[in-house]
Design a protein around this motif. Structure first.
Motif, PDB file in Angstrom:
ATOM      1  N   ASP A   1      32.857  10.984  16.015  1.00  0.00           N
ATOM      2  CA  ASP A   1      33.118   9.391  16.261  1.00  0.00           C
ATOM      3  C   ASP A   1      32.067   8.714  17.045  1.00  0.00           C
ATOM      4  N   GLY A   2      30.943   9.310  17.403  1.00  0.00           N
ATOM      5  CA  GLY A   2      29.925   8.593  18.150  1.00  0.00           C
ATOM      6  C   GLY A   2      29.779   8.566  19.564  1.00  0.00           C
ATOM      7  N   VAL A   3      30.532   9.606  20.256  1.00  0.00           N
ATOM      8  CA  VAL A   3      30.620   9.768  21.548  1.00  0.00           C
ATOM      9  C   VAL A   3      29.600  10.940  22.014  1.00  0.00           C
ATOM     10  N   LEU A   4      28.942  10.406  23.116  1.00  0.00           N
ATOM     11  CA  LEU A   4      27.808  11.426  23.537  1.00  0.00           C
ATOM     12  C   LEU A   4      28.471  12.633  24.320  1.00  0.00           C
ATOM     13  N   THR A   5      28.494  13.682  23.755  1.00  0.00           N
ATOM     14  CA  THR A   5      29.093  14.822  24.546  1.00  0.00           C
ATOM     15  C   THR A   5      28.409  15.703  25.343  1.00  0.00           C
ATOM     16  N   ALA A   6      26.966  15.735  25.032  1.00  0.00           N
ATOM     17  CA  ALA A   6      25.914  16.433  25.784  1.00  0.00           C
ATOM     18  C   ALA A   6      24.608  15.697  25.724  1.00  0.00           C
ATOM     19  N   ALA A   7      23.737  15.987  26.591  1.00  0.00           N
ATOM     20  CA  ALA A   7      22.301  15.734  26.445  1.00  0.00           C
ATOM     21  C   ALA A   7      21.460  16.600  27.536  1.00  0.00           C
ATOM     22  N   ARG A   8      20.243  16.958  26.967  1.00  0.00           N
ATOM     23  CA  ARG A   8      19.547  17.673  28.070  1.00  0.00           C
ATOM     24  C   ARG A   8      17.980  16.709  27.883  1.00  0.00           C
ATOM     25  N   VAL A   9      17.637  16.006  29.143  1.00  0.00           N
ATOM     26  CA  VAL A   9      16.591  15.200  29.331  1.00  0.00           C
ATOM     27  C   VAL A   9      15.779  15.742  30.654  1.00  0.00           C
ATOM     28  N   SER A  10      14.673  15.072  30.882  1.00  0.00           N
ATOM     29  CA  SER A  10      13.746  15.470  31.991  1.00  0.00           C
ATOM     30  C   SER A  10      14.632  15.591  33.305  1.00  0.00           C
ATOM     31  N   PHE A  11      15.478  14.633  33.587  1.00  0.00           N
ATOM     32  CA  PHE A  11      16.272  14.371  34.913  1.00  0.00           C
ATOM     33  C   PHE A  11      17.582  15.415  34.925  1.00  0.00           C
ATOM     34  N   GLY A  12      17.913  16.138  33.730  1.00  0.00           N
ATOM     35  CA  GLY A  12      19.270  17.052  34.113  1.00  0.00           C
ATOM     36  C   GLY A  12      19.731  17.500  32.555  1.00  0.00           C
ATOM     37  N   VAL A  13      20.922  18.011  32.706  1.00  0.00           N
ATOM     38  CA  VAL A  13      21.693  18.417  31.717  1.00  0.00           C
ATOM     39  C   VAL A  13      23.176  17.852  31.910  1.00  0.00           C
ATOM     40  N   LEU A  14      23.605  16.847  30.874  1.00  0.00           N
ATOM     41  CA  LEU A  14      24.935  16.299  30.957  1.00  0.00           C
ATOM     42  C   LEU A  14      25.712  16.796  29.910  1.00  0.00           C
ATOM     43  N   LYS A  15      27.071  17.203  30.411  1.00  0.00           N
ATOM     44  CA  LYS A  15      27.996  17.688  29.383  1.00  0.00           C
ATOM     45  C   LYS A  15      29.249  17.150  29.864  1.00  0.00           C
ATOM     46  N   GLU A  16      30.207  16.763  28.875  1.00  0.00           N
ATOM     47  CA  GLU A  16      31.404  16.056  28.803  1.00  0.00           C
ATOM     48  C   GLU A  16      32.327  16.906  29.362  1.00  0.00           C
ATOM     49  N   VAL A  17      33.288  16.546  29.877  1.00  0.00           N
ATOM     50  CA  VAL A  17      34.462  17.279  30.587  1.00  0.00           C
ATOM     51  C   VAL A  17      35.811  16.881  30.064  1.00  0.00           C
ATOM     52  N   SER A  18      35.926  15.645  29.849  1.00  0.00           N
ATOM     53  CA  SER A  18      36.972  15.060  29.472  1.00  0.00           C
ATOM     54  C   SER A  18      36.998  13.762  28.903  1.00  0.00           C
ATOM     55  N   GLN A  19      37.778  13.262  27.993  1.00  0.00           N
ATOM     56  CA  GLN A  19      37.674  11.794  27.481  1.00  0.00           C
ATOM     57  C   GLN A  19      38.904  11.217  27.235  1.00  0.00           C
ATOM     58  N   SER A  20      39.085   9.763  27.117  1.00  0.00           N
ATOM     59  CA  SER A  20      40.141   9.069  27.200  1.00  0.00           C
ATOM     60  C   SER A  20      40.001   7.811  26.307  1.00  0.00           C
ATOM     61  N   THR A  21      40.864   7.212  25.841  1.00  0.00           N
ATOM     62  CA  THR A  21      40.344   5.666  25.286  1.00  0.00           C
ATOM     63  C   THR A  21      39.989   4.680  26.117  1.00  0.00           C
ATOM     64  N   GLY A  22      38.969   3.845  25.651  1.00  0.00           N
ATOM     65  CA  GLY A  22      38.353   3.101  26.672  1.00  0.00           C
ATOM     66  C   GLY A  22      39.023   1.749  26.677  1.00  0.00           C
ATOM     67  N   PRO A  23      38.786   0.719  27.481  1.00  0.00           N
ATOM     68  CA  PRO A  23      39.510  -0.499  27.711  1.00  0.00           C
ATOM     69  C   PRO A  23      39.068  -1.520  26.443  1.00  0.00           C
ATOM     70  N   ALA A  24      39.428  -2.731  26.553  1.00  0.00           N
ATOM     71  CA  ALA A  24      38.899  -3.630  25.707  1.00  0.00           C
ATOM     72  C   ALA A  24      37.823  -4.157  26.380  1.00  0.00           C
ATOM     73  N   THR A  25      37.927  -4.519  27.586  1.00  0.00           N
ATOM     74  CA  THR A  25      36.592  -4.867  28.315  1.00  0.00           C
ATOM     75  C   THR A  25      36.581  -4.216  29.674  1.00  0.00           C
ATOM     76  N   VAL A  26      35.265  -3.866  30.092  1.00  0.00           N
ATOM     77  CA  VAL A  26      34.849  -3.507  31.599  1.00  0.00           C
ATOM     78  C   VAL A  26      34.727  -4.769  32.515  1.00  0.00           C
ATOM     79  N   GLN A  27      35.308  -4.542  33.737  1.00  0.00           N
ATOM     80  CA  GLN A  27      35.274  -5.654  34.675  1.00  0.00           C
ATOM     81  C   GLN A  27      34.572  -5.016  35.832  1.00  0.00           C
ATOM     82  N   LEU A  28      34.049  -5.802  36.596  1.00  0.00           N
ATOM     83  CA  LEU A  28      33.466  -5.523  37.779  1.00  0.00           C
ATOM     84  C   LEU A  28      34.448  -4.922  38.908  1.00  0.00           C
ATOM     85  N   PRO A  29      34.433  -3.752  39.679  1.00  0.00           N
ATOM     86  CA  PRO A  29      35.348  -3.254  40.373  1.00  0.00           C
ATOM     87  C   PRO A  29      35.427  -4.115  41.731  1.00  0.00           C
TER      88      PRO A  29
END
Length: 258
Positions: A204-232
């Protein structure tokens, strides 16, 4: 090992899953990706089309996901990526500022891209935000966390059939879900249009992992995203937090009494 930093959004996403935040000893070394050495420089048309399709899905996908980022040398951080249905986004990095002593967010909304502080159990502050760039513009290098590029910035490159990249399907990274693609540059005389490495996406298009020059990224858990992201937090006037550790405070010497 410094005290553990806890991201509030990571704690919600975990829902019982364990994850390290900030720097943690005992992490595995993150090798520098050598995509061109492992695959043919021309890539394959089918793989490029598949990656473009996943990136197109990612552009319209709203999700919130917790990741670990292994930077090598025993440094592992928590990363929380939140993407709104309207394209706004926020990436939280545990220990991403002040030399690893402060949690930090990069947030992109209609008015621009902001750096925001994060409240945690060990640092209960009132979050504030500082504007770094206008909407659609790149974050200044001195405040660039790098990892945020993997979630949004490179999607337009992956969907551009004219971009100077070679794409080849590869075996999944250890523990990664979905399909993985090796991405290399085909323009040796120019700066690479993306972070060269391996990118893994779910169907469905979610990035689950990546290996690039600055490190290795791996997904731990996922949930549904919001309609919009607001400043915290509220927007305040400069300067943003430095990513590097602040200089040590030099105490004035006391003159000997006469």
């Amino acid at each position: 090992m410094r005290p553990r930093l806890i991201l509030l959004s990571a704690a919600v996403l975990l829902s019982g899953a364990a994850g390290a935040c900030g720097d943690a000893a005992g992490g595995t070394s993150a090798p520098t990706p050598t995509a061109s050495a492992a695959v043919e420089a021309t890539g394959t048309p089918d793989a490029r089309a598949d990656l473009a399709a996943r990136a197109a899905l990612a552009m319209d996908k709203a999700y919130a996901a917790l990741y670990t980022l292994d930077e090598g040398g025993g440094k592992t951080r928590n990363v929380v990526a939140t993407v709104g249905a309207d394209g706004t986004w926020k990436v939280d990095v545990g220990g991403g500022a002040l030399g690893g002593t402060a949690d930090v967010s990069l947030v992109s909304v209609a008015t621009g891209v902001y750096q925001c502080s994060i409240s945690s159990a060990t640092n209960p502050i009132t979050p504030t935000c500082v504007k770094l760039a206008d909407a659609g513009k790149r974050v200044p290098k001195e405040y660039d966390l790098q990892v945020q590029r993997l979630f949004r910035q490179w999607l337009s490159v992956f969907t551009d059939r004219q971009a100077a990249i070679a794409v080849t399907a590869v075996q999944p990274l250890t523990g990664a879900k979905g399909d993985c693609f090796s991405v290399d540059s085909t323009a040796a005389s120019l700066a690479a249009p993306v972070d060269i490495g391996i990118y893994c996406y779910s169907a469905d298009g979610v990035l689950t992992a990546a290996r690039v020059s600055f490190g290795v990224l791996k997904e731990v858990s996922q949930s549904t995203g919001p309609a919009t992201v607001q400043l915290p937090g509220a927007v305040v006037a400069g300067p943003p937090m430095s990513l590097d550790a602040p200089p040590p405070v030099v105490q004035p010497s006391l003159a000997p009494s006469s």
